[in-house]
Design a protein around this motif. Structure first.
Motif, PDB file in Angstrom:
ATOM      1  N   GLU A   1       4.203   2.658   9.042  1.00 54.22           N
ATOM      2  CA  GLU A   1       4.612   1.447   9.771  1.00 54.22           C
ATOM      3  C   GLU A   1       6.107   1.233   9.593  1.00 54.22           C
ATOM      4  O   GLU A   1       6.615   1.221   8.476  1.00 54.22           O
ATOM      5  CB  GLU A   1       3.841   0.229   9.273  1.00 54.22           C
ATOM      6  N   LYS A   2       6.826   1.075  10.693  1.00 55.52           N
ATOM      7  CA  LYS A   2       8.287   0.995  10.661  1.00 55.52           C
ATOM      8  C   LYS A   2       8.809  -0.168   9.809  1.00 55.52           C
ATOM      9  O   LYS A   2       9.800  -0.035   9.128  1.00 55.52           O
ATOM     10  CB  LYS A   2       8.831   0.887  12.084  1.00 55.52           C
ATOM     11  N   LYS A   3       8.141  -1.301   9.826  1.00 54.64           N
ATOM     12  CA  LYS A   3       8.620  -2.481   9.107  1.00 54.64           C
ATOM     13  C   LYS A   3       8.160  -2.531   7.652  1.00 54.64           C
ATOM     14  O   LYS A   3       8.543  -3.410   6.918  1.00 54.64           O
ATOM     15  CB  LYS A   3       8.172  -3.755   9.821  1.00 54.64           C
ATOM     16  N   CYS A   4       7.339  -1.570   7.223  1.00 49.20           N
ATOM     17  CA  CYS A   4       6.772  -1.626   5.875  1.00 49.20           C
ATOM     18  C   CYS A   4       7.607  -0.843   4.862  1.00 49.20           C
ATOM     19  O   CYS A   4       8.218  -1.421   3.985  1.00 49.20           O
ATOM     20  CB  CYS A   4       5.326  -1.123   5.885  1.00 49.20           C
ATOM     21  N   GLY A   5       7.573   0.471   4.941  1.00 45.81           N
ATOM     22  CA  GLY A   5       8.354   1.290   4.021  1.00 45.81           C
ATOM     23  C   GLY A   5       7.781   1.456   2.628  1.00 45.81           C
ATOM     24  O   GLY A   5       8.415   2.036   1.760  1.00 45.81           O
ATOM     25  N   ALA A   6       6.581   0.964   2.365  1.00 44.39           N
ATOM     26  CA  ALA A   6       5.968   1.100   1.037  1.00 44.39           C
ATOM     27  C   ALA A   6       5.513   2.540   0.820  1.00 44.39           C
ATOM     28  O   ALA A   6       5.345   3.312   1.755  1.00 44.39           O
ATOM     29  CB  ALA A   6       4.766   0.165   0.920  1.00 44.39           C
ATOM     30  N   THR A   7       5.335   2.907  -0.445  1.00 43.51           N
ATOM     31  CA  THR A   7       4.809   4.219  -0.803  1.00 43.51           C
ATOM     32  C   THR A   7       3.415   4.037  -1.383  1.00 43.51           C
ATOM     33  O   THR A   7       3.209   3.215  -2.279  1.00 43.51           O
ATOM     34  CB  THR A   7       5.714   4.909  -1.842  1.00 43.51           C
ATOM     35  N   VAL A   8       2.473   4.797  -0.865  1.00 39.50           N
ATOM     36  CA  VAL A   8       1.104   4.776  -1.360  1.00 39.50           C
ATOM     37  C   VAL A   8       0.952   5.919  -2.352  1.00 39.50           C
ATOM     38  O   VAL A   8       1.152   7.078  -1.985  1.00 39.50           O
ATOM     39  CB  VAL A   8       0.091   4.922  -0.207  1.00 39.50           C
ATOM     40  N   ALA A   9       0.625   5.581  -3.575  1.00 34.64           N
ATOM     41  CA  ALA A   9       0.507   6.605  -4.630  1.00 34.64           C
ATOM     42  C   ALA A   9      -0.645   7.557  -4.312  1.00 34.64           C
ATOM     43  O   ALA A   9      -1.669   7.160  -3.769  1.00 34.64           O
ATOM     44  CB  ALA A   9       0.260   5.928  -5.977  1.00 34.64           C
ATOM     45  N   TRP A  10      -0.431   8.836  -4.645  1.00 35.21           N
ATOM     46  CA  TRP A  10      -1.460   9.850  -4.455  1.00 35.21           C
ATOM     47  C   TRP A  10      -2.297   9.888  -5.701  1.00 35.21           C
ATOM     48  O   TRP A  10      -1.812  10.136  -6.792  1.00 35.21           O
ATOM     49  CB  TRP A  10      -0.811  11.210  -4.203  1.00 35.21           C
ATOM     50  N   GLU A  11      -3.596   9.637  -5.532  1.00 34.01           N
ATOM     51  CA  GLU A  11      -4.526   9.651  -6.659  1.00 34.01           C
ATOM     52  C   GLU A  11      -5.560  10.728  -6.407  1.00 34.01           C
ATOM     53  O   GLU A  11      -6.166  10.757  -5.351  1.00 34.01           O
ATOM     54  CB  GLU A  11      -5.208   8.307  -6.804  1.00 34.01           C
ATOM     55  N   LYS A  12      -5.753  11.592  -7.376  1.00 32.62           N
ATOM     56  CA  LYS A  12      -6.811  12.596  -7.252  1.00 32.62           C
ATOM     57  C   LYS A  12      -8.145  11.910  -7.443  1.00 32.62           C
ATOM     58  O   LYS A  12      -8.357  11.210  -8.419  1.00 32.62           O
ATOM     59  CB  LYS A  12      -6.633  13.704  -8.301  1.00 32.62           C
TER      60      LYS A  12
END
Length: 121
Positions: free
Chosen positions: A108-119
């Protein structure tokens, strides 16, 4: 996918949720996914025959279960905006210090958050 309450089911091509396969008055298969706004109409004898083969294979091979497993692994939800997205190489976020994987950027252009990768086990 299989049969639910006597009705054949097939996944929506957008959200992958199982939807009932209905038939028109002329006995041509179709499905509707109201949340996505998708309507899929299968036309022509060869298309109808192939679609019926897909449904039969889905019933016998647990297609919905496999799709759900893939979705659990590779479809993420942004904790900031709640947007759901599929893992894609261009969304990879790495550490500037050691190059390790931090997660995936929300598209999303207005968000910019990073979603952590979880195994997930």
């Amino acid at each position: 996918m299989g049969v639910l309450d006597g009705n054949q089911m097939f996944p929506c091509p957008v959200c992958m949720e199982p939807r009932e396969v209905k038939q028109t008055k002329k006995r041509k298969p179709y499905l509707v996914c109201d949340p996505c706004g998708v309507q899929v109409f299968v036309r022509g004898p060869s298309g109808i025959a192939e679609f019926n083969r897909l449904i039969e294979r889905a019933e016998g091979h647990g297609l919905l279960i496999r799709i759900k497993e893939i979705e659990q692994r590779y479809r993420l939800t942004c904790p900031e905006c709640g947007s759901q997205f599929w893992v894609e190489p261009e969304l990879v976020e790495t550490s500037i210090f050691d190059g390790s994987l931090k997660g995936f950027r929300c598209p999303e252009k207005k968000c910019g958050a990073t979603v952590a990768w979880e195994k997930k086990q």
